[in-house]
Design an enzyme around this catalytic site. Structure first.
Site, mmCIF file in Angstrom:
data_model
loop_
_atom_site.group_PDB
_atom_site.id
_atom_site.type_symbol
_atom_site.label_atom_id
_atom_site.label_comp_id
_atom_site.label_asym_id
_atom_site.label_seq_id
_atom_site.Cartn_x
_atom_site.Cartn_y
_atom_site.Cartn_z
ATOM 1 C CG HIS A 36 -2.897 2.273 0.110
ATOM 2 N ND1 HIS A 36 -2.162 1.573 -0.555
ATOM 3 C CD2 HIS A 36 -1.845 3.120 0.836
ATOM 4 C CE1 HIS A 36 -0.905 1.586 -0.123
ATOM 5 N NE2 HIS A 36 -0.709 2.785 0.528
ATOM 6 C CG ASP A 55 -0.206 4.487 8.197
ATOM 7 O OD1 ASP A 55 0.649 3.845 8.547
ATOM 8 O OD2 ASP A 55 -0.081 4.648 6.887
ATOM 9 C CB ILE A 56 0.074 0.394 12.168
ATOM 10 C CG1 ILE A 56 0.975 0.025 10.717
ATOM 11 C CG2 ILE A 56 -1.531 -0.117 12.049
ATOM 12 C CD1 ILE A 56 1.319 -1.536 11.024
ATOM 13 C CG HIS A 103 -0.844 7.269 2.598
ATOM 14 N ND1 HIS A 103 -0.433 6.890 3.508
ATOM 15 C CD2 HIS A 103 -0.480 6.634 1.499
ATOM 16 C CE1 HIS A 103 0.449 5.797 3.247
ATOM 17 N NE2 HIS A 103 0.277 5.679 1.540
ATOM 18 C CD GLN A 158 1.397 0.494 -4.467
ATOM 19 O OE1 GLN A 158 1.795 1.017 -5.675
ATOM 20 N NE2 GLN A 158 0.378 -0.056 -4.329
#
Length: 117
Positions: A103, A35-36, A105, A97
């Site tokens: 997706h 994750d960025i 996490h 979201q």
């Protein structure tokens, strides 16, 4: 159309290699990348390569692909040597979201409070 790549989807562009990501695991049906904006020391996103807007839509249309995503979350946790971790699917804007491609996490590496949020 569900399951087909969407030209305006960030995660579809990552799957296609058009946007760089730090990929930590890839299978025939899934991609996992860091994750960025990590919320824990380990924070990896696991996505199906096929485009479905939400985890609920994915599960309804392709239950085996949804299972592949769950299997990939466990593989990522093992690879990252997480003794305990949290798997989260945010479904809908009210749940947080922000990218409309299903997706999961995978978060760990620190204590995680309960209840979340």
């Amino acid at each position: 159309m569900p399951g087909e790549p969407q030209g305006d989807c960030l995660f579809c562009k990552i799957v296609a290699g058009q946007i760089p990501a730090t990929i930590v695991r890839e299978s025939e049906t899934t991609v996992a990348f860091r994750d960025i904006n990590p919320q824990a020391p380990t924070h990896v996103l696991v996505i199906p390569k096929a485009h479905y807007e939400t985890a609920a839509a994915l599960a309804a249309a392709e239950p085996q692909l949804a299972a592949d995503v769950l299997e990939a979350t466990q593989a990522v946790a093992e690879q990252e040597k997480l003794e305990s971790y949290r798997t989260v699917f945010n479904t809908g804007s009210g749940a947080g979201q922000t990218v409309w491609h299903a997706h999961a996490h995978v978060m760990g590496g620190r204590g995680l409070q309960w209840p979340p949020g």
